[in-house]
Design a protein around this motif. Structure first.
Motif, PDB file in Angstrom:
ATOM      1  N   THR A 105       0.898  -1.363  -0.049  1.00 22.95           N
ATOM      2  CA  THR A 105      -0.073  -0.123  -0.017  1.00 22.95           C
ATOM      3  C   THR A 105       0.674   1.316  -0.080  1.00 22.95           C
ATOM      4  O   THR A 105       0.304   2.174  -0.214  1.00 22.95           O
ATOM      5  CB  THR A 105      -0.958   0.071   1.328  1.00 22.95           C
ATOM      6  OG1 THR A 105      -0.061  -0.272   2.286  1.00 22.95           O
ATOM      7  CG2 THR A 105      -2.077  -1.137   1.044  1.00 22.95           C
ATOM      8  N   TYR A 106       2.115   1.113   0.522  1.00 27.67           N
ATOM      9  CA  TYR A 106       2.881   2.561   0.458  1.00 27.67           C
ATOM     10  C   TYR A 106       3.131   3.369  -0.633  1.00 27.67           C
ATOM     11  O   TYR A 106       2.717   4.541  -0.671  1.00 27.67           O
ATOM     12  CB  TYR A 106       4.322   2.140   1.094  1.00 27.67           C
ATOM     13  CG  TYR A 106       4.992   3.256   1.417  1.00 27.67           C
ATOM     14  CD1 TYR A 106       5.036   4.029   2.709  1.00 27.67           C
ATOM     15  CD2 TYR A 106       6.179   3.899   0.870  1.00 27.67           C
ATOM     16  CE1 TYR A 106       5.624   5.077   3.165  1.00 27.67           C
ATOM     17  CE2 TYR A 106       6.703   5.060   1.047  1.00 27.67           C
ATOM     18  CZ  TYR A 106       6.468   5.706   2.172  1.00 27.67           C
ATOM     19  OH  TYR A 106       7.061   6.667   2.660  1.00 27.67           O
ATOM     20  N   VAL A 159      -0.634   5.037  -1.136  1.00 26.66           N
ATOM     21  CA  VAL A 159      -0.873   5.908  -0.401  1.00 26.66           C
ATOM     22  C   VAL A 159      -0.166   7.191  -0.600  1.00 26.66           C
ATOM     23  O   VAL A 159      -0.615   8.499  -0.651  1.00 26.66           O
ATOM     24  CB  VAL A 159      -0.697   5.746   1.136  1.00 26.66           C
ATOM     25  CG1 VAL A 159      -1.078   6.686   1.991  1.00 26.66           C
ATOM     26  CG2 VAL A 159      -1.786   4.268   1.585  1.00 26.66           C
ATOM     27  N   ARG A 181      -1.594  10.879  -1.509  1.00 30.54           N
ATOM     28  CA  ARG A 181      -1.297  12.047  -0.800  1.00 30.54           C
ATOM     29  C   ARG A 181      -0.791  13.127  -1.484  1.00 30.54           C
ATOM     30  O   ARG A 181      -0.715  14.503  -1.144  1.00 30.54           O
ATOM     31  CB  ARG A 181      -0.162  11.612   0.144  1.00 30.54           C
ATOM     32  CG  ARG A 181       0.181  12.583   1.473  1.00 30.54           C
ATOM     33  CD  ARG A 181       1.277  11.767   2.564  1.00 30.54           C
ATOM     34  NE  ARG A 181       2.667  11.911   2.309  1.00 30.54           N
ATOM     35  CZ  ARG A 181       3.332  12.624   2.830  1.00 30.54           C
ATOM     36  NH1 ARG A 181       2.733  13.743   3.696  1.00 30.54           N
ATOM     37  NH2 ARG A 181       4.691  12.914   2.456  1.00 30.54           N
ATOM     38  N   PHE A 189      -4.178  12.114   5.743  1.00 25.81           N
ATOM     39  CA  PHE A 189      -2.727  12.100   5.369  1.00 25.81           C
ATOM     40  C   PHE A 189      -1.927  12.500   6.165  1.00 25.81           C
ATOM     41  O   PHE A 189      -0.877  11.834   6.504  1.00 25.81           O
ATOM     42  CB  PHE A 189      -2.629  12.646   3.872  1.00 25.81           C
ATOM     43  CG  PHE A 189      -3.147  11.751   2.864  1.00 25.81           C
ATOM     44  CD1 PHE A 189      -2.685  10.739   2.206  1.00 25.81           C
ATOM     45  CD2 PHE A 189      -4.364  12.033   2.285  1.00 25.81           C
ATOM     46  CE1 PHE A 189      -3.428   9.757   1.487  1.00 25.81           C
ATOM     47  CE2 PHE A 189      -5.281  11.478   1.298  1.00 25.81           C
ATOM     48  CZ  PHE A 189      -4.687  10.334   1.043  1.00 25.81           C
ATOM     49  N   TRP A 241      -1.815  10.097   9.148  1.00 25.49           N
ATOM     50  CA  TRP A 241      -1.207   8.767   8.680  1.00 25.49           C
ATOM     51  C   TRP A 241       0.227   8.819   8.555  1.00 25.49           C
ATOM     52  O   TRP A 241       1.033   8.234   9.155  1.00 25.49           O
ATOM     53  CB  TRP A 241      -1.681   8.134   7.151  1.00 25.49           C
ATOM     54  CG  TRP A 241      -0.924   7.249   6.527  1.00 25.49           C
ATOM     55  CD1 TRP A 241      -0.942   5.824   6.888  1.00 25.49           C
ATOM     56  CD2 TRP A 241       0.093   7.586   5.584  1.00 25.49           C
ATOM     57  NE1 TRP A 241       0.093   5.354   6.162  1.00 25.49           N
ATOM     58  CE2 TRP A 241       0.617   5.967   5.419  1.00 25.49           C
ATOM     59  CE3 TRP A 241       0.641   8.410   4.764  1.00 25.49           C
ATOM     60  CZ2 TRP A 241       1.637   5.824   4.456  1.00 25.49           C
ATOM     61  CZ3 TRP A 241       1.935   8.222   4.028  1.00 25.49           C
ATOM     62  CH2 TRP A 241       2.086   6.969   3.761  1.00 25.49           C
TER      63      TRP A 241
END
Lengths: 266, 269
Positions: free
Chosen positions: A95-96, A99, A103, A135, A138
């Motif tokens: 997922t990095y 995301v 972002r 974001f 996170w």
């Protein structure tokens, strides 16, 4: 606060007074159109009038409710995913990049899409705020949990902490300063997106007040809206810091010590 | 020949009771970023008797902390075995308390919260937890500090709390990694005396890492001298100077000279 009026606070107060006095004088002097730039006294009078009919309160509560609702969703999911990604390498691998890609898109760019998807009702506003808040929360949670102090982790392990206990009693408290910093940024992001979302249309809200006042040419009321937004941002930040100081007495003290140490080392 | 003395010492203790800690043929290598391998420990065999106070003495890079981390369970040996009470060490455990060189208290917990931590992990009920924690704090002379936070403590007090925290779960072994290195001389002496008193009272096995020769002689029943490149044991000496030891006594200085010569004092800071 009045107890400790140090010179810098006095200077700040003097500066503010001078600014508003100058503004008042400018608006009254006739050099500018007083309708386009209403004097502070006019703005205060309009605010008072809006308060007396109860309109300002409705706008304020509507806005605060939305902001908190979106903040709760965005911050909750941000902390959850931040912790999960920092602790589960495989999930992180998957997922990095995704995301980070999301972002990179400014949250405000989603306003038209959100209206298209969710209409101009509450859902689109809460969604937008949650999206924007997610974001910063996170990224801070992720970094805080990933960079757990190896020393404290060893200390915890040697005292029998492992698995979820290590997470709950060592890793999360250790990451708390980062998470708090993320939440504080998120709070200002929430207010920013709130206004943008309300400008797209609403029945109540401070952003709506500004928008409506423009349509009916009430510049003084537009200034009231700006004033309220300023107070809201300042107030929530103050409240947030106060809560942190009450709930986590060690947090502020640690930070002050670190800052003092940084100042003393050239 | 020196290796032979080491074996002889451990054997004479083995005869009385099984040793608490046994390291056999322990090897550990670090690989640097450039791929170069450094032998932190090359074939180290040692055993520590129950209730012994042992100092691992040597300059930085001699592998003393690496060995301690293996006994603690933070590191696994590349070859050989480390066993405590006959069982191979597989990871950290509260029956081996650790006191670190750097302040390692949890900043978000009060002093009492820190000392209770191990008991909390073990599921000890709150009332019992508090009783044990206050007892441990009392033993390190901090009975009144239970409600304070680590940021309110001096360096010496922090290390006292760290000792109390390691003692609270009732470990059989106490592992200490240069715990007093960052303290000023007066505070250090005071903590050394308190540690000796703690050891005299409940006779836990203590493994104490230091690079300070005087500290090793002052504290230990036995000093294991280590040397770098590769990390290995070069001397293993039983200290039988009667306690309380005086740093000015002839026997103290004699041993100091001997240990300094073994290490090559230049290697020390």
């Amino acid at each position: 606060m009045i107890r400790r009026l140090d010179p810098s606070a006095l200077q700040g107060l003097a500066g503010a007074l001078l600014f508003f006095a100058g503004w008042e004088a400018l608006s009254r002097s006739g050099l500018v159109n007083a309708v386009m730039l209403p004097a502070p006294s006019t703005v205060v009078r309009s605010a008072w009038a809006l308060l007396q009919v109860g309109e300002l309160q409705s706008h304020l509560w509507a806005s605060l409710g939305r902001a908190l609702h979106g903040f709760a969703w965005g911050a909750g999911l941000g902390v959850l995913l931040g912790v999960a990604m920092a602790r589960l390498p495989r999930l992180n691998g998957f997922t990095y990049p995704l995301v980070q890609m999301f972002r990179a898109i400014p949250a405000l760019a989603f306003v038209p899409l959100a209206v298209f998807w969710f209409g101009i009702g509450e859902t689109s506003k809460v969604f937008l705020i949650a999206w924007g808040v997610f974001f910063p929360t996170w990224v801070n949670t992720f970094i805080g949990v990933r960079d757990t102090s190896p020393l404290l982790a060893r200390a915890g392990a040697s005292l029998g902490a492992r698995g979820w206990r290590m997470l709950a009693f060592v890793v999360l408290p250790g990451a708390l300063p980062f998470i708090i910093a993320g939440l504080r940024i998120s709070l200002s992001v929430a207010l920013m997106i709130l206004v943008a979302a309300e400008l797209t249309g609403a029945l109540f809200g401070v952003g709506y007040l500004i928008q409506m006042s423009q349509l009916v040419f009430r510049v003084d009321q537009m200034f009231v809206g700006l004033l309220v937004l300023g107070i809201m941002g300042f107030g929530t930040d103050l409240l947030f810091n106060h809560l942190i100081g009450r709930l986590l007495p060690w947090y502020g003290a640690e930070r002050r010590q670190q800052q003092a140490a940084r100042r003393s080392t050239p | 020949m020196r290796a032979a003395t080491a074996v002889a010492v451990s054997r004479s203790r083995t005869a009385a009771a099984p040793p608490r800690i046994v390291c056999e043929g322990v090897r550990h290598a670090y690989r640097s970023a450039s791929g170069q391998e450094t032998l932190a420990l090359a074939d180290v065999s040692l055993s520590f008797a129950d209730g012994a106070f042992v100092c691992l003495l040597g300059p930085s890079g001699c592998g003393k902390t690496t060995l301690l981390n293996m006994i603690a369970g933070f590191l696994q040996p590349g070859a050989g075995t480390v066993a405590v009470d006959g069982r191979p060490v597989e990871g950290p455990s509260p029956d081996r308390g650790v006191v670190f060189q750097d302040y390692s208290l949890f900043p978000w917990l009060t002093v009492r919260g820190n000392v209770q931590f191990g008991l909390r992990m073990a599921g000890v009920p709150p009332r019992e937890r508090r009783r044990v924690a206050d007892d441990c704090l009392d033993r390190v002379g901090l009975a009144a500090a239970g409600g304070r936070y680590p940021f309110e403590l001096s360096g010496g007090m922090k290390q006292r709390v760290a000792i109390a925290r390691a003692l609270a779960p009732g470990p059989r072994v106490l592992l200490m990694d240069e715990p007093f290195a960052a303290l000023d001389a007066l505070t250090r002496t005071s903590l050394q005396n308190d540690l000796l008193e703690l050891h005299r009272r409940d006779a836990k096995t203590v493994v104490f890492v230091t690079h300070n020769i005087a500290e090793a002689i002052y504290l230990a029943d036995r000093v294991v001298v280590m040397s770098p490149h590769p990390g290995r044991v070069i001397e293993d000496i039983t200290v039988d100077i009667p306690r309380p030891r005086r740093r000015t006594a002839a026997a103290f200085n004699e041993l100091y000279e001997r240990l300094a010569a073994a290490i090559g004092v230049n290697a020390l800071e």
